[in-house]
Design a protein around this motif. Structure first.
Motif, PDB file in Angstrom:
ATOM      1  N   SER A  38       0.855  -1.188   0.000  1.00 45.64           N
ATOM      2  CA  SER A  38       0.000   0.000   0.000  1.00 45.64           C
ATOM      3  C   SER A  38       0.892   1.240   0.000  1.00 45.64           C
ATOM      4  O   SER A  38       2.117   1.146  -0.022  1.00 45.64           O
ATOM      5  CB  SER A  38      -0.904   0.008   1.239  1.00 45.64           C
ATOM      6  N   PHE A  39       0.270   2.398   0.056  1.00 50.46           N
ATOM      7  CA  PHE A  39       1.042   3.638   0.089  1.00 50.46           C
ATOM      8  C   PHE A  39       1.879   3.754   1.358  1.00 50.46           C
ATOM      9  O   PHE A  39       2.819   4.545   1.413  1.00 50.46           O
ATOM     10  CB  PHE A  39       0.113   4.850  -0.043  1.00 50.46           C
ATOM     11  N   LEU A  40       1.564   2.949   2.372  1.00 51.29           N
ATOM     12  CA  LEU A  40       2.328   2.961   3.624  1.00 51.29           C
ATOM     13  C   LEU A  40       3.291   1.789   3.728  1.00 51.29           C
ATOM     14  O   LEU A  40       3.958   1.625   4.752  1.00 51.29           O
ATOM     15  CB  LEU A  40       1.376   2.962   4.824  1.00 51.29           C
ATOM     16  N   GLY A  41       3.373   0.971   2.682  1.00 50.70           N
ATOM     17  CA  GLY A  41       4.334  -0.126   2.697  1.00 50.70           C
ATOM     18  C   GLY A  41       3.689  -1.482   2.614  1.00 50.70           C
ATOM     19  O   GLY A  41       2.545  -1.628   2.164  1.00 50.70           O
ATOM     20  N   LEU A  42       4.430  -2.480   3.042  1.00 51.68           N
ATOM     21  CA  LEU A  42       3.976  -3.870   2.958  1.00 51.68           C
ATOM     22  C   LEU A  42       2.856  -4.153   3.951  1.00 51.68           C
ATOM     23  O   LEU A  42       2.926  -3.744   5.115  1.00 51.68           O
ATOM     24  CB  LEU A  42       5.142  -4.822   3.246  1.00 51.68           C
ATOM     25  N   MET A  43       1.848  -4.857   3.492  1.00 49.67           N
ATOM     26  CA  MET A  43       0.788  -5.292   4.396  1.00 49.67           C
ATOM     27  C   MET A  43       1.400  -6.226   5.449  1.00 49.67           C
ATOM     28  O   MET A  43       2.174  -7.124   5.127  1.00 49.67           O
ATOM     29  CB  MET A  43      -0.305  -6.036   3.627  1.00 49.67           C
ATOM     30  N   GLY A  44       1.063  -5.987   6.699  1.00 51.59           N
ATOM     31  CA  GLY A  44       1.587  -6.829   7.760  1.00 51.59           C
ATOM     32  C   GLY A  44       2.903  -6.338   8.348  1.00 51.59           C
ATOM     33  O   GLY A  44       3.385  -6.902   9.328  1.00 51.59           O
ATOM     34  N   ASP A  45       3.482  -5.310   7.754  1.00 51.91           N
ATOM     35  CA  ASP A  45       4.724  -4.749   8.306  1.00 51.91           C
ATOM     36  C   ASP A  45       4.385  -3.629   9.271  1.00 51.91           C
ATOM     37  O   ASP A  45       3.408  -2.906   9.090  1.00 51.91           O
ATOM     38  CB  ASP A  45       5.608  -4.219   7.181  1.00 51.91           C
ATOM     39  N   GLU A  46       5.197  -3.487  10.314  1.00 53.05           N
ATOM     40  CA  GLU A  46       4.958  -2.455  11.319  1.00 53.05           C
ATOM     41  C   GLU A  46       6.230  -1.653  11.575  1.00 53.05           C
ATOM     42  O   GLU A  46       7.334  -2.052  11.170  1.00 53.05           O
ATOM     43  CB  GLU A  46       4.474  -3.088  12.632  1.00 53.05           C
ATOM     44  N   GLN A  47       6.070  -0.534  12.264  1.00 57.53           N
ATOM     45  CA  GLN A  47       7.182   0.286  12.716  1.00 57.53           C
ATOM     46  C   GLN A  47       6.974   0.590  14.192  1.00 57.53           C
ATOM     47  O   GLN A  47       5.845   0.759  14.650  1.00 57.53           O
ATOM     48  CB  GLN A  47       7.275   1.600  11.923  1.00 57.53           C
ATOM     49  N   GLY A  48       8.087   0.657  14.903  1.00 60.87           N
ATOM     50  CA  GLY A  48       7.992   0.836  16.346  1.00 60.87           C
ATOM     51  C   GLY A  48       7.674   2.257  16.770  1.00 60.87           C
ATOM     52  O   GLY A  48       6.902   2.484  17.700  1.00 60.87           O
ATOM     53  N   GLU A  49       8.285   3.227  16.106  1.00 61.61           N
ATOM     54  CA  GLU A  49       8.095   4.632  16.468  1.00 61.61           C
ATOM     55  C   GLU A  49       7.779   5.414  15.202  1.00 61.61           C
ATOM     56  O   GLU A  49       8.677   5.747  14.423  1.00 61.61           O
ATOM     57  CB  GLU A  49       9.348   5.176  17.151  1.00 61.61           C
ATOM     58  N   LEU A  50       6.503   5.696  15.016  1.00 63.67           N
ATOM     59  CA  LEU A  50       6.046   6.303  13.767  1.00 63.67           C
ATOM     60  C   LEU A  50       6.564   7.726  13.576  1.00 63.67           C
ATOM     61  O   LEU A  50       6.538   8.243  12.459  1.00 63.67           O
ATOM     62  CB  LEU A  50       4.522   6.278  13.714  1.00 63.67           C
TER      63      LEU A  50
END
Length: 232
Positions: A38-50
């Motif tokens: 998506s426009f925010l990256g891979l589905m299912g991927d996360e970041q710790g500190e946005l």
């Protein structure tokens, strides 16, 4: 279109508790099959500190597999270098590095359409991950940081996809050149004015503008040492 390289693997991670009360998703793992982007990256991927990671300007982080052998030579044959994902990358690539990809390059991978947005600014979490107090600084000084894509067209990517160059508007401005000016503390007004004309992300543009205005290089220590400074 010109083939620059290929995708060796696609990786995602979940945000978990990290050192010094922080959260991180740097421990990414290879995922099989084609992955939705998506426009925010891979589905299912996360970041710790946005505040510092993720977002549309840092949707996908690419790290060249070629760099691993260089790190082994410099730091020894550690276990962490035996597996893709040591640097928290979303895409492990081969065939293209910071020396031959340029700011603003339009790239096709699978059915996604991407744009090179910026190089990585390493942070202190790398020091903890690699159990190396100066790892973030080493990454920065080496210019082997990898880079980020923003997503112009959502789609999917997978292992074996070619990294295709569709358009290059700034052929003289490789990421290695830009990062060398930033990380080596360039204060030459003419060079900085040239940088300021490029399609830099807002934070990098502000950095360049401050250098032109104040003639001072920013303090990297809070970023590259972070809470680890208190441990010294």
């Amino acid at each position: 279109m010109k083939s620059l390289g290929k995708v060796n693997a696609v990786l995602t991670g979940r945000a978990v508790s990290f050192a010094h009360g922080a959260k991180s998703a740097i421990d990414k793992k290879v995922v099989d099959g084609r992955q939705s982007v998506s426009f925010l990256g891979l589905m299912g991927d996360e970041q710790g500190e946005l505040r510092f990671h993720g977002g549309v300007e840092k949707a996908l982080h690419v790290y060249p597999a070629e760099h691993y052998s260089k790190w082994v030579k410099e730091l020894g044959d550690r276990d962490i270098f035996q597996h893709i994902g040591a640097f928290g990358e979303n895409i492990s690539s081969s065939g293209v590095t910071e020396k031959d990809i340029c700011i603003g390059d339009k790239i096709r991978i699978g059915s996604t359409y991407l744009e090179v947005s910026q190089g990585r600014m390493p942070c202190w979490k790398l020091n903890v991950r690699f159990e190396q107090n100066d790892m973030a600084k080493r990454l920065q000084d080496s210019l082997r940081t990898g880079w980020y894509f923003r997503v112009l067209q959502e789609g999917d990517i997978g292992q074996g996809d070619e990294i295709l160059l569709c358009d290059r508007s700034y052929p003289e401005w490789t990421l290695a050149r830009i990062m060398s000016l930033i990380f080596e503390g360039c204060l030459e007004t003419l060079e900085l004015q040239k940088l300021a004309q490029l399609p830099l992300v807002e934070s990098w543009k502000k950095l360049v503008d401050r250098r032109i205005r104040d003639g001072v290089v920013e303090d990297w220590l809070p970023r590259i040492e972070g809470p680890c400074r208190k441990d010294k």
